[in-house]
Every structure is written in structure tokens, then in C-alpha cells.
Design an enzyme around this catalytic site. Structure first.
Site, PDB file in Angstrom:
ATOM      1  N   HIS A 267      -3.517  11.309  36.035  1.00 48.84           N
ATOM      2  CA  HIS A 267      -3.864  11.467  34.617  1.00 48.84           C
ATOM      3  C   HIS A 267      -4.718  12.730  34.413  1.00 48.84           C
ATOM      4  O   HIS A 267      -4.401  13.588  33.582  1.00 48.84           O
ATOM      5  CB  HIS A 267      -4.624  10.222  34.141  1.00 48.84           C
ATOM      6  CG  HIS A 267      -5.023  10.268  32.696  1.00 48.84           C
ATOM      7  ND1 HIS A 267      -4.305   9.637  31.702  1.00 48.84           N
ATOM      8  CD2 HIS A 267      -6.055  10.888  32.068  1.00 48.84           C
ATOM      9  CE1 HIS A 267      -4.886   9.877  30.526  1.00 48.84           C
ATOM     10  NE2 HIS A 267      -5.957  10.624  30.718  1.00 48.84           N
ATOM     11  N   GLU A 268      -5.775  12.833  35.199  1.00 49.12           N
ATOM     12  CA  GLU A 268      -6.657  14.004  35.045  1.00 49.12           C
ATOM     13  C   GLU A 268      -5.936  15.284  35.462  1.00 49.12           C
ATOM     14  O   GLU A 268      -6.183  16.353  34.900  1.00 49.12           O
ATOM     15  CB  GLU A 268      -7.952  13.808  35.835  1.00 49.12           C
ATOM     16  CG  GLU A 268      -8.782  12.587  35.430  1.00 49.12           C
ATOM     17  CD  GLU A 268      -9.071  12.489  33.934  1.00 49.12           C
ATOM     18  OE1 GLU A 268      -9.159  13.533  33.258  1.00 49.12           O
ATOM     19  OE2 GLU A 268      -9.193  11.347  33.429  1.00 49.12           O
ATOM     20  N   HIS A 271      -4.238  16.759  32.557  1.00 48.06           N
ATOM     21  CA  HIS A 271      -5.154  17.596  31.763  1.00 48.06           C
ATOM     22  C   HIS A 271      -5.385  18.945  32.451  1.00 48.06           C
ATOM     23  O   HIS A 271      -5.392  19.996  31.825  1.00 48.06           O
ATOM     24  CB  HIS A 271      -6.512  16.900  31.598  1.00 48.06           C
ATOM     25  CG  HIS A 271      -6.516  15.760  30.631  1.00 48.06           C
ATOM     26  ND1 HIS A 271      -6.152  15.905  29.313  1.00 48.06           N
ATOM     27  CD2 HIS A 271      -6.858  14.456  30.775  1.00 48.06           C
ATOM     28  CE1 HIS A 271      -6.268  14.734  28.686  1.00 48.06           C
ATOM     29  NE2 HIS A 271      -6.699  13.834  29.555  1.00 48.06           N
ATOM     30  N   GLU A 297      -3.593  15.069  25.656  1.00 47.70           N
ATOM     31  CA  GLU A 297      -3.319  13.723  26.167  1.00 47.70           C
ATOM     32  C   GLU A 297      -1.830  13.540  26.442  1.00 47.70           C
ATOM     33  O   GLU A 297      -1.445  12.737  27.287  1.00 47.70           O
ATOM     34  CB  GLU A 297      -3.832  12.651  25.202  1.00 47.70           C
ATOM     35  CG  GLU A 297      -5.360  12.606  25.046  1.00 47.70           C
ATOM     36  CD  GLU A 297      -6.109  12.237  26.329  1.00 47.70           C
ATOM     37  OE1 GLU A 297      -5.475  11.783  27.304  1.00 47.70           O
ATOM     38  OE2 GLU A 297      -7.346  12.436  26.369  1.00 47.70           O
TER      39      GLU A 297
END
Lengths: 502, 502
Positions: A267-268, A271, A297
Site C-alpha cells: 500500500h505504502e 504511494h 490513494e
């Protein structure tokens, strides 16, 4: 390229401001990873001082004059030229900034810092009563900020606009209503299915060192440049861009399952790939900055769910995982994938599956819309939370920690942020579908461990574009479609029909 | 306390400046502990921006006016009152700052940052030719700075004054000549002694985790507050004050001997105890700041050598060490102590013993005095280095890395700093002797694990005093003696006569 003098000075000014903003990033990163207990109150003072400086820079009349001067000399390249884009965004930011009195900006930063700190300890202790005064204070200030920023109509719109240029509550409500409808339909079908995954297959001895090495291998393969970043531990994973060449992520570890660290890291990484893919040449200007939080996101959620929880991904990485986590060798990959993608109404947003996740967002959107609008008072929030949980999930949280106090966002004043997640899922589905139309079968690529073309497509079409388009314009330019929930619905239906044999 | 308005505004201004300085500390700490490879060039830009801001604040005419105003209204409490002390130091710093053009200040910061970075890689590669241009650049700039700051006489004095208020090269030379003389005498005696320690007793399997736990136990017992600090690894250990409640140290580990990590940690703890002992009430003003680098180094060197390498200390900590490092159990504590305190001329300053250490400093002082004065050019430095090594140690370094390139100081422009170490040793000996006269047998206390009274004495007499006195005044006020090398000589003679049976 010959820039008029005013534009050139605006570029310098913008880059210098960005240098100070990047110091703020470091203060924040350190605060959440390294700072000793005794350092917090000084950190709050550092942040307040830097907030004042940044507010002064953002509202400096000399900047306004330069801006007006540059605008007056026109932008020969049309509305999407580098100059036009930077001027458009500088204007947008300047007009917003000058509406907020310095005292309010500083008070907000202090309240956010204190609020987050209070939340961290009080959430652990389920202490709603202790937390409420902090939340009331921050809501009071955010209402003031929203009123100051408002262009008429609903004041909450002004907070959304901070994260999503061109978006407003009314428009979001239409999209969310449609998404909620299709989600309920899909959930009903899933509930009716007799198939249920065996969740025990996700758990087994996962030494932290093996997790670190596996996570490192995966995110490097996805394209995260570890020479231009680092991974640390933190209770609440986050990504922090300190500067070009320095984009850091954090994760957390569960010794009984590598899945927690892996997916928070992916997830990170989503980003981080966006931040690492921005053009260094344009660093410190709107053209070198991300478009919006929904687009941000969209990347974290897409890499986490659409890539990381897909069959192709696991066909490639299962051997590497099984080498480190022996218990996986006895588990069938389809069972593992099914368990990873279990759909089940639950209390905690960050642990929710792809389908119910959007409902978590929609209820938060509804609650914060009322909170900022003054139709709901903070003291009545737990009751309203329970009512929303009942409505969307048929569940009532057993305590504050797994209910109204679970998210960091409101404690730090990030009202208007939540919609970005569900909007992000919509954008992600549209981008992913378009990438597949252009690149061919993505699952085949992932299975071959080939993520470079996919990342390259995003680099070219989205990351490197910075703020050239606003979010709605970006999705239109890239996919030739307007933002809509249908592609997401289609993706979810297709994926979960297969898993649950609907 | 009723402050006149100007003084109150100066306090605010000073504290705000200190907030920005503390951001610089964090930038520096991160640069030496956490930053990824790709982040260095952005970090240099951040540091340059903040340097500009700090220089502007330090030279702001409005500050000068406030200062003049406050001075004009007089300081009722006498020259050592809080107000008088702060005004004295603000004046000193302001008068220095306004002499340096902003462009030079920024260029210096950039050259220092680049120089340190170049040094880090080129020292490893023994690449003097690669490093020389960086060094030439920084020396060129430091000569400019020294000329700008100079009040007449030797321009090198102006650089010393930055670290040692009230000190100058001529005065230091007198002290150093005396110290060198007694050191040579002691060294001759030691060389004539038939006793030689067995250095193998310092080495044995030292797992990093056991080292961390032992070091943590020791420095906590000495008084370092781990809730207001943290320990990290770095190639070159240092202490960084981020703010009150946040004083961090770093260390490095040798898996074959815990001694390296232990003594580098105790050294940095000495610095940290000073910083943690400053009055929080006065944070951000001269009264809440350390007096000088010699006083700072007096603490690191005292805790490292006079405390950490003393019999009392080891009688207390030997059992705790033996519990973790089994091989110690077979070793007699006196043999261990003798090996810890071996005296031998060597190439590397940071590895030198207490006796020869001062000679390392004296030769650097002589070299940098000539470098800044223009009597020595950077390209001739290796030759001059060898000549000094020959003169003081009878040794010639085999390569640049263990010779002229061993220290970080010059690469970052810290000319004028080296004398602080040997002056620090003199101060340390005088303070230690005075503390013992007041507190009684210190070795007995250490043996009992009692370090609190000793730390308390320094807290009261030195740490909490901030800048009330300048260094010469401080030693006079505390010990009733002027700074002199005799107490140090006496201490060294006594200690090493025992060890070497002279």
C-alpha cells in the site's frame, strides 16, 4: 525556454517554499518513527514555528503581486502548458491561503499535533471522554477554516477541495450512492454463497527478519527504489516524501503472519511509486507535485489490492514466500488467494476487504459532512457512528477503539480526506482497465514477474504529469471516460463472482 | 521578574531562532543516521535554505535595534544576572554575524556539506587527490570568513573564538607548549617501563545485542535519560540535541570487542549529559546553551576517560560485563584496566590513549593555524602532516586515510575546533579534582555504582549555568583557579605511574 521575469521568480519562490515544506515532512516522519517520549512538546513547537513561516510565505503579498504580474503577461502555450498549469495551481493555493488568518493556521497546526498525540494514547485506552475535548477543539477550528475558505454553499466543500480540486460533497454523494447500491447487491450475493475461505491459511510462524527480506524483495520488484527511500516500523504505516531521492515508507509486523507487513508495505509502496515517479525537474512546483489525494490513494489501493491480491502476483511470488515461510508449502495457492480476498463486514476500516472498504468510507463521508455542517455535534458522534455501522454493516462496535476512535484522520483535522479513498478506488479501476487495454493481459505479466511495463504506463500517463490536469480532467485525458463507479463495480463483480462462485 | 519590553522581545526572537536551529539539528542527525543515498543532494539544498534563513535572522537589523534598546536600558542585576548574560552573548553573536555576508554564509554551508560527503567516501578510498579540491574550497572560504570576523592580529583567532569565547591562538600555544613538555616527559618514562599490557584481554565474542544491552545499562546508570534521547548507529559517533527532551547519541559496534561501542557511547553520553542538564526554562537563550566546545569536550572526555576507564567504574560494572561477555570471566580486572589504558603513540586520534591524545590535538592546532594563516597551502598538507607526526610521535602514516584524511573536522570547515579537545582535557582535570575535594572519594562512589552525586555536582556547577560565565570565568568561579595544564599533568602522572609502575 524564455520565461518572463515574474514567472521565473515565482518558480524560485515556489521551490524555496517547498524546501521548507520538506523540512516539515522530516519533522513529521521523525515524530512518527524515531522521536523519544520527551521530544514531543518541543516537536509541536517546531511544527508551529514552521507552520507560521509557511503560512506567511503562502500569503505573502509579494507573491500575490508576482502572480498577478505573471498572469497578466499571458501563457502562450495554452491552458495545459507548463506555465499555465503552474500559474493555475499557484493561484488556487494563494487564493485559499489568504483566506485563512495566520492565527487560525497556527492554532490548527497545534491542535492537530496535540490531537494526534492524544488519539495515539487514548485510542489504546478506549478513552472517548479524554479524547472528546481534543476532537471538539479541532472540529471547532475546522469549521472556522471551512467558513473562511467557503465560496458559498456547503462549507464542507471547502475542505474537500483541499484534497480533491474540482470535487464537492454533492457530486461525491451521487457517486457514492451509486457505489453503495452496487456494493449492497454484491454483498447480498456473496452472503448467499455457500463458499467461505479458510482464514487459518494466512497464519504461521513469520520471523521478522524473513518478513523484512520478503517485503524488501517484493517492493523492489514492483519498482520501489530503495536507494531513494527506506522502510521503518511505525504503529500506523505511512509514506513520507522528504524530497526527490528520498521517499520513505513505514510498515508494521505481525509475527504470526507476514500478510500484515506485506500489504501495508505494498500500500505504502503505491504511494511511494507515485512520489518517486514525479518529475525531479519540476520538483517544488505544481507540475512536480501529485494531483490529489484520490489519485494518490488510487495508487496505494491499486497496488495493494488489484495487483497484490491478484492471482498473477501470487503465481509469481508464492515460491519466494514459501521459501521463507515453510508453512505455506502445504497450502494450495487458490485457498491462500481466497483467504486473502475474504469479504466480510467488519469494524475496522484498515482491515476491511476491497468490497466493504468503500462502505467504511461512505459512512465516514456522511458523518464528517454533518460534523462540519453543524448538523452533528462531536459529543453525539459515537451514537451516530453506531447508527451508520448498523445501516451499512448490520454491526455495532463493541467499544470506541474499534469504532469512532479507530482512525487517525479526524484527530489531526483531516476532514475532507476520507472520500479520497473510495474515489481512489474508482480512479484505480478506470486506470487499471485502460492500462490493460493498452498493454495486454496484466495478470500474465505479473505472473512472469514483469511489473515494469505496468509501472511505466503509470509513470508516463499519471506520475510524470504532476498537476497538469485536475483529477477529473486526468481521468478523462487518460481513459477518455469521466469518473464513475461502474468500472470499479464491474471489476469487483468479476473478481468476487469467480472467488465466491456467484 | 519585570523585563523591559525590548528584552522580552529579544527572548522571543532568540527562542524562535533556536527553533529553526533545532530543525537544522534534525536535518543533520538524519543525514548521518537515516538518509537514503538518493537524499543527499536535496538535503544539501534544505540545509542551504535554512542556513540563509538563520543568517538573515542572526543579522536582522530589527534584532540589532532591539538589542541596542535593551542595552541602553541597563541591567540592574550586575554583569552575571540573567539579563546581562543573555545581552552579552546576543551582542557577541550579532556582532560576529553581521560581519559575514549572506552569500559567504550560504556558500560555506554548501561547501561544508559537500566536503563532509566527499570525505566520507574518499577517506575510505584513500583518495587524497579527489578530496583536495573540496578541502581547498573550504579553506579558501574559511580564510574569507576569518578575515571578515577578525578584530586584527591573527585571523585564525576569529575561528577559535567561535568555539572558545575569550580564547586565542597565542594563549593556547602557551598552554599547549607546557602540556606537550610534560607529556613528552611522561611518555619517556612510560617507554622506559618494562611493563606492557596484554591487549588480547580486550577482545572476545561480543554479540551486538549484548553490547546494546550493556551500553544501555551503563549510560542509564551514569544518568543519561533514555526517555529524552535515543541511541543509533553511525560510522562516526556524535551527539545531537534536537531540543529539550530530545538529545540523541550514536555509536558504532565491533563484534569482536564491546569496548569500542562502550567508550564511544560514554563519550557521547558525556556530551548528552551536558545538554540534558541545561535549564529547560532558558532553552533557546544563551543561558540555556553550552558555554563552549572545550567545556563540552571536557564532559565527553571526562566521562569517557576519567570515569569510564577508572578502577572504581570497572569494579562496579565488571560483573555486569562478565555476565554478557563470558570471556571476561577468565580475565583479571587489573589486566583489563591496564589494557584499556595502554599508552602508545599511534596514527589515529580517536583511538589514541589519554596521554598521547593531546599531542594529536596540538599538531592539528599547529597545522590549522598555518593553513588559515596562509603559511601552509592545502596541497602541502600531507607533507606537513608527516613532519608533525614524526616530530610528536616518531611515526609516519602509511596512507592518507590514517593520516591527514582521518578527521571529519576540516572537511566540514570546523577549523578552530581541535584545540577544544585538549583544552577540554585541562578543564576536565580541574573540574574533576574540585568535585573530588567537595564530594570525597569519587572512586569509592563509582565502585558503589553511585554516579548521581557526581553528575549532580556538574549539573549544579556547570550544566545548569549555561553561558553565565565564559569558559575562563567558569573554571575560575568553580575551581578558584585559572585554566592550566598542571592539574591534567598531575592526574596523568599519578594514574600512569601506578599502571606502569614508574
Amino acid at each position: 525556454m524564455q520565461h518572463p521575469e515574474a514567472y521565473r521568480r515565482l518558480l524560485d519562490y515556489s521551490r524555496e517554499t517547498a524546501l521548507y515544506e520538506s523540512m516539515m515532512s522530516l519533522l513529521g516522519w521523525d515524530q512518527r518513527t524515531c522521536i523519544p517520549k520527551g521530544g514531543h512538546s518541543h516537536r509541536a513547537r517546531q511544527i508551529a514555528a514552521l507552520t507560521t513561516l509557511l503560512h506567511q510565505r503562502a500569503t505573502d503579498p509579494r507573491f500575490g503581486e508576482l502572480l498577478a504580474g505573471a498572469e497578466a503577461s499571458g501563457t502562450p502555450g495554452g491552458t495545459l502548458s507548463d506555465e499555465a498549469v503552474n500559474l493555475r495551481e499557484w493561484r488556487r493555493n494563494y487564493d485559499r491561503a489568504v483566506k485563512i488568518p495566520e492565527a487560525l493556521a497556527v492554532e490548527l497546526a497545534k491542535a492537530a499535533s496535540k490531537g494526534e498525540l492524544a488519539w495515539q494514547s487514548m485510542r489504546r485506552e478506549n478513552d472517548w471522554g479524554g479524547f472528546l475535548p481534543f476532537l471538539k477543539n479541532i472540529i471547532r477550528l475546522k469549521r472556522q477554516e471551512a467558513s473562511a475558505l467557503s465560496n458559498g454553499g456547503e462549507i464542507y466543500d471547502a475542505l474537500i477541495e483541499q484534497f480533491e480540486p474540482g470535487e464537492n460533497a454533492g457530486g461525491i454523494q451521487v457517486l457514492f450512492d451509486k457505489l453503495a447500491g452496487s456494493t449492497f447487491e454484491l454483498l447480498k450475493q456473496i452472503e448467499a454463497s455457500p463458499r467461505r475461505p479458510d482464514l487459518t491459511v494466512l497464519h504461521g510462524d513469520s520471523p521478522i527478519s524473513a518478513q523484512k527480506s520478503f517485503v524488501g524483495e517484493v517492493i523492489a520488484r514492483l519498482g520501489y527504489d530503495l536507494d531513494a527511500g527506506r522502510i521503518d516500523r511505525s504503529a500506523h504505516p505511512f509514506t513520507s516524501k522528504i524530497g526527490p531521492g528520498d521517499v520513505r515508507i513505514t510498515t508494521r509486523f505481525d509475527p504470526n503472519s507476514f500478510v500484515t507487513a506485506l500489504f501495508s508495505s505494498i500500500h505504502e509502496t503505491g504511494h511511494a511509486l507515485y512520489e518517486q515517479g514525479l518529475q525531479v525537474l519540476h520538483w517544488g512546483t505544481p507540475l512536480g507535485s501529485p494531483v490529489s489525494m484520490a489519485i494518490h490513494e488510487s495508487q496505494s489501493l491499486m497496488w495493494e489490492n488489484m495487483v497484490g491480491k491478484s492471482p498473477g502476483f501470487w503465481k509469481h511470488f508464492y515460491p519466494a514466500a514459501s521459501k521463507r515461510f515453510e508453512w505455506l508449502r502445504k497450502i494450495n495457492i487458490d485457498e491462500f488467494l481466497f483467504a486473502l480476498n475474504e469479504v466480510r463486514p467488519s469494524f475496522i476500516r484498515t482491515e476491511a476487504d476491497e468490497v466493504t472498504y468503500n462502505l467504511h468510507i461512505i459512512m465516514r463521508f456522511e458523518l464528517e459532512r454533518m460534523l462540519i455542517g453543524g448538523e452533528l455535534e462531536p459529543e453525539d458522534l459515537p451514537e451516530a457512528w453506531s447508527a451508520e455501522m448498523q445501516k451499512y454493516f448490520g454491526l455495532v462496535p463493541p467499544d470506541y477503539s474499534s469504532g469512532v476512535m479507530q482512525d487517525i484522520h479526524w484527530s489531526g483535522g483531516a476532514f475532507g480526506y476520507f472520500p479520497s479513498y473510495a474515489l481512489g478506488n474508482m480512479y484505480a479501476a478506470q486506470f487499471y482497465a485502460k492500462a490493460e487495454r493498452e498493454l495486454g493481459d496484466l495478470q500474465e505479466m505479473f505472473e512472469a514477474g514483469e511489473f515494469g511495463h505496468f509501472l511505466g504506463w503509470f509513470g508516463e500517463n499519471i506520475y510524470s504529469q504532476g498537476n497538469r490536469h485536475q483529477p477529473h480532467g486526468l481521468v478523462k485525458a487518460v481513459t477518455d471516460e469521466d469518473l464513475n463507479p461502474d468500472t470499479l463495480t464491474h471489476y469487483l463483480k468479476r473478481k468476487y463472482s469467480k472467488l465466491y462462485e456467484l
